[in-house]
Design an enzyme around this catalytic site. Structure first.
Site: not given
Ligand code: DOR
Ligand code: ZN
Ligand code: ZN
Length: 403
Positions: A55, A59, A196, A272, A276, A288
């Site tokens: 996961h 980007r 998650h 996950d 950013h 994220g």
């Molecule tokens: O917090 C998150 N960010 N959850 C997600 O499901 C996607 C991810 C993202 O791509 O930033």
């Molecule tokens: Zn997600």
């Molecule tokens: Zn995700």
């Protein structure tokens, strides 16, 4: 290549042994192997299979100010992750066979570690596209709740068509959406991967579904194990930084997720990894957080705290993702497997620091947390890609799936 003096786990016991590698594969595991080959001495350090992180949001393309395949894969190498599976909410989103093909071509030669792709389910019903690429991707990812990107699907018929055509479905589902995903898993007899899990109630649903015989698997992130809403409130900065979907929950949820991980209900750790930039995070609420580079350091801390055994760590970080997504030759230290290996310094209990982060995110949600160990070296198919804080060689290539 011959790796001397590896401490590996064999049938629950730690033993010191050598590992002989040829053509990228493990060909012998035994003490005192001699050979006229390149030698790396692990000096008794712990050696585990390369981690498979099912996961990651790397980007690339389209959001490469946040991360790209090269920087994201360097973060992987540093974190002991030798295979990652990329999520489809890039720009463009990976929702047609053409976009998938273009993305695969673009990523050749960019990654330090091996990688696979998830295809994205789309709200304009791309089930015909799924038919074309079903064998070339790890799974179809469906967003059943709102998240970063614009990939939410609400139309029932569309969701059902996507389930029908997929090999395995990965879902972003929270609370009642977990129940809905489980219904479809049962209706279409389709393997389901719950990304998650963040709440005790979700772990309970998973436990019950497994008891009913459903082909369902669950993932938990290190942040949903180690962090909770008290951390979010702890400072103004954390109120902005420690935000993701699903959001952090309570201390009780942390504890219950650990229990579910230990007892076999939850199958995998996925980070996950959703980087950013810190400027983006502080300027406006952005969901994220980065994860890939600290996941092993943190999970080893979990081992030190007695939350899970080292054996269970290897199952949930290495073996199970390979089994669930049917990834060829990975996830174990066994003859015939890819020589994806991580040499771990278990003595390193130093604090995790923003300054050392390789990801373009340039910050870590675990600032000042003490590690349970760190990566000394990472090998990908027998080649050193990370050693003593240095990176070597973008040898990563796309993984293959069996069946
Ligand atoms: O917090 C998150 N960010 N959850 C997600 O499901 C996607 C991810 C993202 O791509 O930033
Ligand atoms: Zn997600
Ligand atoms: Zn995700």
């Amino acid at each position: 290549m011959l790796i001397k003096n590896c401490r590996i786990l064999i049938d629950d016991k730690e033993e010191i042994t050598d590992i002989l590698i040829a053509d990228g594969k493990i060909i012998e595991i035994a003490p005192n192997i001699v050979g006229n080959v390149e030698i790396l001495d692990a000096e008794g350090k712990l050696v585990i299979p390369g981690i498979i992180d099912a996961h990651c949001h790397m980007r690339d393309p389209g959001l490469t100010q946040k991360e790209d395949f090269m920087t994201g894969s360097m973060a992987c190498a540093k974190g002991g992750v030798t295979t990652f599976i990329d999520m489809p909410n890039t720009v463009p989103a990976v929702i047609t066979s053409k976009i998938l093909k273009d993305k695969k071509n673009m990523m050749v030669g960019k990654s330090y570690v091996d990688y696979g792709f998830n295809f994205g389910g789309s709200r304009n019903d791309n089930s015909e596209e799924i038919k074309k690429i079903v064998d070339e991707v790890a799974s179809t990812k469906i967003f059943l709740n709102m998240s970063t990107g614009d990939m939410l699907i609400t139309e029932n018929q569309t969701i059902e068509n996507i389930f029908k055509e997929s090999k395995i479905v990965s879902v972003h589902a929270e609370e009642e959406m977990v129940a809905k995903a489980l219904e479809l898993c049962e209706k279409y007899d389709k393997p389901l991967y719950l990304c998650h899990l963040s709440k005790a109630s979700e772990a309970k649903m998973l436990r019950e579904a497994k008891a009913r015989g459903l082909k369902v698997f669950g993932e938990v992130t290190p942040h949903h194990l180690f962090l909770n809403e008290d951390d979010v409130k702890s400072s103004e900065r954390n109120t902005m930084l420690l935000r993701m979907k699903p959001e952090l929950k309570s201390k009780e949820d942390n504890e219950e997720l650990w229990r579910a991980l230990a007892d076999g209900t939850i199958d995998t750790i996925g980070t996950d990894h959703a980087p950013h930039l810190i400027e983006e995070k502080l300027a406006k609420l952005t969901f994220g957080i980065p994860g890939v580079e600290n996941s092993l350091e943190m999970m080893l801390r979990g081992v030190d705290e007695g939350k899970i055994s080292l054996k269970r760590l290897i199952e949930v970080m290495c073996e199970n993702p390979a089994k669930i997504f049917k990834i060829e030759n990975k996830g174990k230290i066994e003859v015939g497997y890819d020589a994806d290996l991580v040499i771990v310094d278990r003595e390193d209990k130093s604090p995790i620091k923003d300054e050392t982060v390789i990801s373009k995110a340039s910050w870590t949600p675990y600032e000042s947390f003490n590690k349970g160990g760190s990566v000394f070296a990472t090998l990908l198919r027998g080649q050193i890609i990370y050693l003593n804080k240095q990176f070597y060689g973008k040898y990563g290539r796309e993984i293959k799936y069996y069946e």
